[in-house]
Design a protein around this motif. Structure first.
Motif, PDB file in Angstrom:
ATOM      1  N   SER A  21     -20.652   9.952 -18.641  1.00 15.75           N
ATOM      2  CA  SER A  21     -21.338   9.186 -19.568  1.00 15.75           C
ATOM      3  C   SER A  21     -21.690  10.050 -20.787  1.00 15.75           C
ATOM      4  N   GLY A  22     -21.719   9.457 -21.634  1.00 17.50           N
ATOM      5  CA  GLY A  22     -22.223  10.241 -23.122  1.00 17.50           C
ATOM      6  C   GLY A  22     -21.213   9.821 -23.983  1.00 17.50           C
ATOM      7  N   GLN A  23     -21.127  10.570 -24.975  1.00 21.80           N
ATOM      8  CA  GLN A  23     -20.367  10.643 -26.215  1.00 21.80           C
ATOM      9  C   GLN A  23     -18.845  10.994 -26.006  1.00 21.80           C
ATOM     10  N   PRO A  24     -17.708  10.378 -26.403  1.00 19.98           N
ATOM     11  CA  PRO A  24     -16.290  11.079 -26.030  1.00 19.98           C
ATOM     12  C   PRO A  24     -16.186  12.414 -26.506  1.00 19.98           C
ATOM     13  N   LYS A  25     -15.588  13.227 -26.028  1.00 19.44           N
ATOM     14  CA  LYS A  25     -15.251  14.601 -26.415  1.00 19.44           C
ATOM     15  C   LYS A  25     -13.936  14.831 -26.730  1.00 19.44           C
ATOM     16  N   LYS A  26     -13.399  15.780 -27.428  1.00 19.42           N
ATOM     17  CA  LYS A  26     -12.094  15.925 -27.857  1.00 19.42           C
ATOM     18  C   LYS A  26     -11.409  16.197 -26.619  1.00 19.42           C
ATOM     19  N   GLY A  27     -10.369  15.574 -26.511  1.00 10.54           N
ATOM     20  CA  GLY A  27      -9.387  15.444 -25.279  1.00 10.54           C
ATOM     21  C   GLY A  27      -9.616  14.180 -24.460  1.00 10.54           C
ATOM     22  N   HIS A  28     -10.801  13.355 -24.745  1.00 11.37           N
ATOM     23  CA  HIS A  28     -10.887  12.037 -24.251  1.00 11.37           C
ATOM     24  C   HIS A  28      -9.891  11.350 -24.840  1.00 11.37           C
ATOM     25  N   LEU A  29      -8.887  10.966 -24.540  1.00 15.20           N
ATOM     26  CA  LEU A  29      -7.830  10.199 -25.362  1.00 15.20           C
ATOM     27  C   LEU A  29      -8.344   8.825 -25.863  1.00 15.20           C
ATOM     28  N   VAL A  30      -7.737   8.288 -26.796  1.00 15.41           N
ATOM     29  CA  VAL A  30      -8.051   7.139 -27.509  1.00 15.41           C
ATOM     30  C   VAL A  30      -6.600   6.424 -27.576  1.00 15.41           C
ATOM     31  N   PHE A  31      -6.488   5.245 -26.717  1.00 13.31           N
ATOM     32  CA  PHE A  31      -5.047   4.435 -26.855  1.00 13.31           C
ATOM     33  C   PHE A  31      -5.326   3.227 -27.733  1.00 13.31           C
ATOM     34  N   ASP A  32      -4.181   2.951 -28.375  1.00 19.72           N
ATOM     35  CA  ASP A  32      -4.401   1.648 -29.332  1.00 19.72           C
ATOM     36  C   ASP A  32      -2.876   1.074 -29.298  1.00 19.72           C
ATOM     37  N   ALA A  33      -2.754  -0.363 -29.147  1.00 23.16           N
ATOM     38  CA  ALA A  33      -1.730  -0.980 -29.343  1.00 23.16           C
ATOM     39  C   ALA A  33      -1.869  -2.523 -29.997  1.00 23.16           C
ATOM     40  N   CYS A  34      -3.086  -2.335 -30.549  1.00 23.77           N
ATOM     41  CA  CYS A  34      -3.521  -3.623 -31.392  1.00 23.77           C
ATOM     42  C   CYS A  34      -2.940  -3.669 -32.765  1.00 23.77           C
ATOM     43  N   PHE A  35      -1.538  -3.789 -32.936  1.00 16.09           N
ATOM     44  CA  PHE A  35      -0.698  -4.019 -33.802  1.00 16.09           C
ATOM     45  C   PHE A  35       0.427  -4.861 -33.746  1.00 16.09           C
ATOM     46  N   GLU A  36       1.120  -5.026 -34.696  1.00 14.78           N
ATOM     47  CA  GLU A  36       2.549  -5.919 -34.428  1.00 14.78           C
ATOM     48  C   GLU A  36       3.296  -5.013 -33.786  1.00 14.78           C
ATOM     49  N   SER A  37       3.880  -5.439 -32.623  1.00 10.11           N
ATOM     50  CA  SER A  37       4.715  -4.702 -31.683  1.00 10.11           C
ATOM     51  C   SER A  37       4.232  -3.811 -30.721  1.00 10.11           C
ATOM     52  N   GLY A  38       3.015  -3.704 -30.899  1.00  7.77           N
ATOM     53  CA  GLY A  38       2.386  -3.109 -29.675  1.00  7.77           C
ATOM     54  C   GLY A  38       2.267  -3.805 -28.490  1.00  7.77           C
ATOM     55  N   ASN A  39       2.499  -2.906 -27.410  1.00 10.66           N
ATOM     56  CA  ASN A  39       2.552  -3.756 -25.993  1.00 10.66           C
ATOM     57  C   ASN A  39       1.767  -2.843 -24.890  1.00 10.66           C
ATOM     58  N   LEU A  40       0.862  -2.004 -25.063  1.00 13.61           N
ATOM     59  CA  LEU A  40       0.064  -1.430 -23.867  1.00 13.61           C
ATOM     60  C   LEU A  40      -1.177  -2.239 -23.475  1.00 13.61           C
ATOM     61  N   GLY A  41      -0.800  -2.721 -22.363  1.00 13.69           N
ATOM     62  CA  GLY A  41      -1.826  -3.738 -21.697  1.00 13.69           C
ATOM     63  C   GLY A  41      -3.037  -2.977 -20.833  1.00 13.69           C
ATOM     64  N   ARG A  42      -2.990  -1.957 -20.456  1.00 14.36           N
ATOM     65  CA  ARG A  42      -3.858  -1.264 -19.408  1.00 14.36           C
ATOM     66  C   ARG A  42      -3.599   0.372 -19.544  1.00 14.36           C
ATOM     67  N   VAL A  43      -4.812   1.339 -19.503  1.00 13.61           N
ATOM     68  CA  VAL A  43      -4.462   2.634 -19.093  1.00 13.61           C
ATOM     69  C   VAL A  43      -5.547   2.969 -18.004  1.00 13.61           C
ATOM     70  N   ASP A  44      -4.911   3.744 -17.057  1.00 13.76           N
ATOM     71  CA  ASP A  44      -5.920   4.275 -16.073  1.00 13.76           C
ATOM     72  C   ASP A  44      -6.022   5.731 -16.084  1.00 13.76           C
ATOM     73  N   HIS A  45      -7.271   6.336 -16.208  1.00 18.00           N
ATOM     74  CA  HIS A  45      -7.128   8.063 -16.307  1.00 18.00           C
ATOM     75  C   HIS A  45      -6.883   8.298 -14.709  1.00 18.00           C
ATOM     76  N   ILE A  46      -5.937   9.393 -14.833  1.00 15.75           N
ATOM     77  CA  ILE A  46      -5.653  10.014 -13.312  1.00 15.75           C
ATOM     78  C   ILE A  46      -6.279  11.491 -13.504  1.00 15.75           C
ATOM     79  N   THR A  47      -5.783  12.272 -14.134  1.00 19.21           N
ATOM     80  CA  THR A  47      -6.526  13.706 -14.318  1.00 19.21           C
ATOM     81  C   THR A  47      -6.302  13.863 -15.803  1.00 19.21           C
ATOM     82  N   GLU A  48      -7.070  15.007 -16.355  1.00 23.03           N
ATOM     83  CA  GLU A  48      -7.037  15.316 -17.896  1.00 23.03           C
ATOM     84  C   GLU A  48      -5.747  15.124 -18.394  1.00 23.03           C
ATOM     85  N   PHE A  49      -4.527  15.483 -17.712  1.00 25.07           N
ATOM     86  CA  PHE A  49      -3.435  15.423 -18.175  1.00 25.07           C
ATOM     87  C   PHE A  49      -2.233  14.325 -17.553  1.00 25.07           C
TER      88      PHE A  49
END
Length: 79
Positions: A21-49
């Motif tokens: 909980s709290g503000q995102p830090k460096k390393g907390h990835l931000v995914f985006d596919a909200c543009f023409e031809s983007g097609n990422l529907g879901r992201v699940d965190h497994i580990t930092e890498f």
């Protein structure tokens, strides 16, 4: 399952570790596919890498996922 339908694209989605909980830090990835031809529907965190990415099916043939297009931001150097 592999046949589930994913509607819509991930839109500036910040992936946080479970229980964080709290503000995102460096390393907390931000995914985006909200543009023409983007097609990422879901992201699940497994580990930092490790992340599970769910690609939306092709428009004209829902059985195939032959390409992917999304961005990733907020990566730290060792990631």
């Amino acid at each position: 399952g592999g046949d589930e339908i994913i509607a819509g694209n991930v839109n500036k989605y910040t992936v946080l570790p479970a229980g964080y909980s709290g503000q995102p830090k460096k390393g907390h990835l931000v995914f985006d596919a909200c543009f023409e031809s983007g097609n990422l529907g879901r992201v699940d965190h497994i580990t930092e890498f490790e992340y599970d990415l769910f690609i939306r099916p092709d428009t004209c043939n829902p059985r195939f996922r032959v390409w992917f297009n999304f961005t990733v931001e907020n990566v730290k150097e060792s990631q």
